[in-house]
Write an enzyme that holds these catalytic residues in place. Structure first.
Site, PDB file in Angstrom:
ATOM      1  N   LYS A   1       0.827  -1.208   0.000  1.00  0.00           N
ATOM      2  CA  LYS A   1       0.000   0.000   0.000  1.00  0.00           C
ATOM      3  C   LYS A   1       0.862   1.258   0.000  1.00  0.00           C
ATOM      4  O   LYS A   1       1.903   1.318   0.668  1.00  0.00           O
ATOM      5  CB  LYS A   1      -0.925  -0.021   1.221  1.00  0.00           C
ATOM      6  CG  LYS A   1      -1.969   1.095   1.259  1.00  0.00           C
ATOM      7  CD  LYS A   1      -2.888   0.890   2.461  1.00  0.00           C
ATOM      8  CE  LYS A   1      -3.916   2.004   2.604  1.00  0.00           C
ATOM      9  NZ  LYS A   1      -4.825   1.782   3.753  1.00  0.00           N
TER      10      LYS A   1
ATOM     11  N   SER B   1      -9.596   2.607   2.951  1.00  0.00           N
ATOM     12  CA  SER B   1      -8.581   3.249   2.148  1.00  0.00           C
ATOM     13  C   SER B   1      -7.688   2.287   1.381  1.00  0.00           C
ATOM     14  O   SER B   1      -6.893   2.718   0.535  1.00  0.00           O
ATOM     15  CB  SER B   1      -7.711   4.140   3.050  1.00  0.00           C
ATOM     16  OG  SER B   1      -6.974   3.367   3.975  1.00  0.00           O
TER      17      SER B   1
ATOM     18  N   SER C   1     -10.376   0.319   6.970  1.00  0.00           N
ATOM     19  CA  SER C   1      -9.715   0.417   5.668  1.00  0.00           C
ATOM     20  C   SER C   1      -9.210  -0.898   5.082  1.00  0.00           C
ATOM     21  O   SER C   1      -8.778  -0.934   3.937  1.00  0.00           O
ATOM     22  CB  SER C   1      -8.558   1.412   5.741  1.00  0.00           C
ATOM     23  OG  SER C   1      -9.054   2.708   5.933  1.00  0.00           O
TER      24      SER C   1
END
Length: 498
Positions: A76, A151, A175
């Protein structure tokens, strides 16, 4: 069968077995993943930084005896460092290039994983849809007109699209679980202290942020946790040690569990009929597995709880913007998006005393929650209040946009200290995801389960929240439900390999 189809069809554990048998090589898998990342890039827009050359070099030399040797992977673009790789945090603030790996990155590489890209995130992980001014809209492989959540939406899109079988993700208010619920994946929000965030930080958002992964299968989720959990010398606290391996937990029968189900919205907001259908599907699977399920209420988790959570996050964002300004040598308020700027300014207005008092209230509610649900092995509850939203659906419009503009341009952020206005903006921010932040505050583990697909063909997962430190029971239950339901065979229809 082509290597691309093998990559698309198998989970990481299955692919690792094929590599050990010599039926496919790490470089073949890596090339297939790179090709699929490029082929789907215009569809899902999930790549922040391509790492293709480094991935090829690593695949050619990886030790094939490692447990996940040669498995393509994504990291990420937020909250984790990989030496030499730019990190943007989903923002137009100038990126930074890490000169060291995070402990978690080192553990991924030691397992034999091959990072091929970094995955997109909304700006500093603040939206539960992965849309940003810096990178645009990340889309759902099940239907590219809809969100993949956030997210960790880039990670979810890459796994759901068959680019990689597993991907790093993080969760500060849902997330990991929200993207899993939107894309038909398994997503475990780990116990606080299970996986270190060092050396970048000791903790993030007052301990509410945790790292783990998005996966196709429960066994992959368990294996990756076995390979990455545990403190290092810089870790300030650690989750209780598991009784055995997480893979063993996922492989064993859970026995007869005592489960609960929480159906209400803690914010008192509408919940779609489809979400309740998904929750009923999870309850039915649990009962088919031989477990008892009792309905419960959690009246002490309400709007004040979420207001304290949102205020705490705002203060953390304000601190992050201060750190970013120091890093780049100037104010970054002109670089960040309007909503981020409003949150940061609000965080600056809240006193240290108010933040401390709010955190103490959150901790008190967490103790009550843990004590009152301790009799249950897990509590089933929704993740998202509606099926995956259309892209752009959370953008402020009309009166909401006018309010945001006034707050921003006229520097009227102090008005957010008025409870009704804060509540209005909180409802807009959390109207899609009413539940996940509960476990970020309490520190409990919670696993997203892909139990349902809507009539429109969109996934809609629910979560099972466990006792602090008890991922093993959750993995055992999840693996049983996976076997009963057959959800492992579902795949997004995007660019299915021939």
């Amino acid at each position: 069968m082509s290597v691309e189809h093998t990559l698309w069809a198998q989970d990481a554990t299955g692919l690792a077995d094929l590599i050990r048998k010599g039926e496919v090589s790490p470089i073949e898998l890596t090339e297939a993943a790179i090709a699929r990342a490029e082929a789907t890039r215009s569809d899902i827009n999930a790549t922040a930084e391509p790492l293709f050359d480094a991935a090829r070099a690593r695949a050619k030399t990886v030790d094939r005896s490692l447990p996940l040797a040669g498995i393509p992977f994504a990291i990420k673009d937020l909250g984790i460092a990989m030496k030499g790789v730019l990190t943007h945090g989903g923002s137009r603030i100038p990126a930074w290039r890490a000169d060291v790996n995070s402990v978690l990155t080192d553990r991924y590489l030691a397992a034999g994983l091959i990072p091929i890209v970094t995955s997109t995130s909304p700006e500093h992980g603040l939206r539960l849809m992965t849309e940003s001014k810096a990178f645009g809209i990340t889309r759902n492989p099940w239907n590219t007109g809809h969100t993949s959540g956030g997210s960790s939406g880039g990670a979810a899109a890459l796994v759901a699209a068959g680019v990689v079988p597993v991907a790093h993700a993080s969760d500060g208010g849902g997330s990991i679980r929200v993207p899993a619920a939107c894309t038909g994946l398994v997503g475990l929000k780990t116990s606080r202290g299970r996986i270190p965030l060092t050396p970048l930080v000791s903790e993030s958002w007052y301990g509410m942020v945790v790292d783990h992964a998005l996966t196709r299968s429960v066994r992959d989720c368990a294996l990756l946790l076995d390979l990455t959990h545990g403190p290092d010398l810089l870790t300030p606290y650690a989750a209780p040690s598991p009784k055995g391996s997480f893979v063993a937990a996922a492989a064993r029968d859970p026995g007869k569990l005592r489960l609960a189900v929480y159906r209400k919205s803690p914010l008192g907001l509408p919940v779609s009929a489809e979400t309740l259908v998904a929750l009923d599907a999870a309850v039915a699977l649990a009962r088919e597995g031989g477990h008892t399920v009792a309905d419960i209420d959690l009246p002490f988790v309400g709007r004040d709880f979420f207001a304290d959570f949102a205020t705490g996050v705002a203060s953390a964002v304000a601190g992050t913007m201060r750190a970013e300004a120091l890093r780049v040598g100037r104010s970054v308020l002109g670089d960040i998006e309007r909503a981020t700027r409003i949150i940061a300014r609000f965080g600056e207005l809240v006193s240290a005393g108010e933040i401390y008092a709010g955190l103490q209230r959150l901790h008190a509610t967490s103790r009550q929650l843990i004590a009152e649900t301790a009799q249950y092995d897990a509590v089933l509850m929704p993740i998202i209040a509606h099926p995956p939203l259309a892209c752009g659906a959370m953008d402020p419009k009309g009166a909401d946009e006018l309010i945001e503009n006034l707050l921003d341009k006229l520097h009227l952020t102090a008005l957010l200290k008025l409870k009704p206005l804060l509540g209005q903006l909180m409802d807009k921010s959390l109207g899609f995801t009413h539940w996940p932040a509960i476990q970020n505050v309490s520190g409990q583990p919670s696993i997203a389960l892909p139990v349902h697909v809507t009539d429109a063909g969109l996934p809609l997962g629910i979560q099972a929240a466990g006792r602090p430190g008890d991922e093993e029971t959750l993995l055992s239950l999840a693996a049983q439900m996976e076997k009963i339901s057959g959800w492992l065979g579902r795949r997004a229809p995007l660019r299915v390999p021939s």
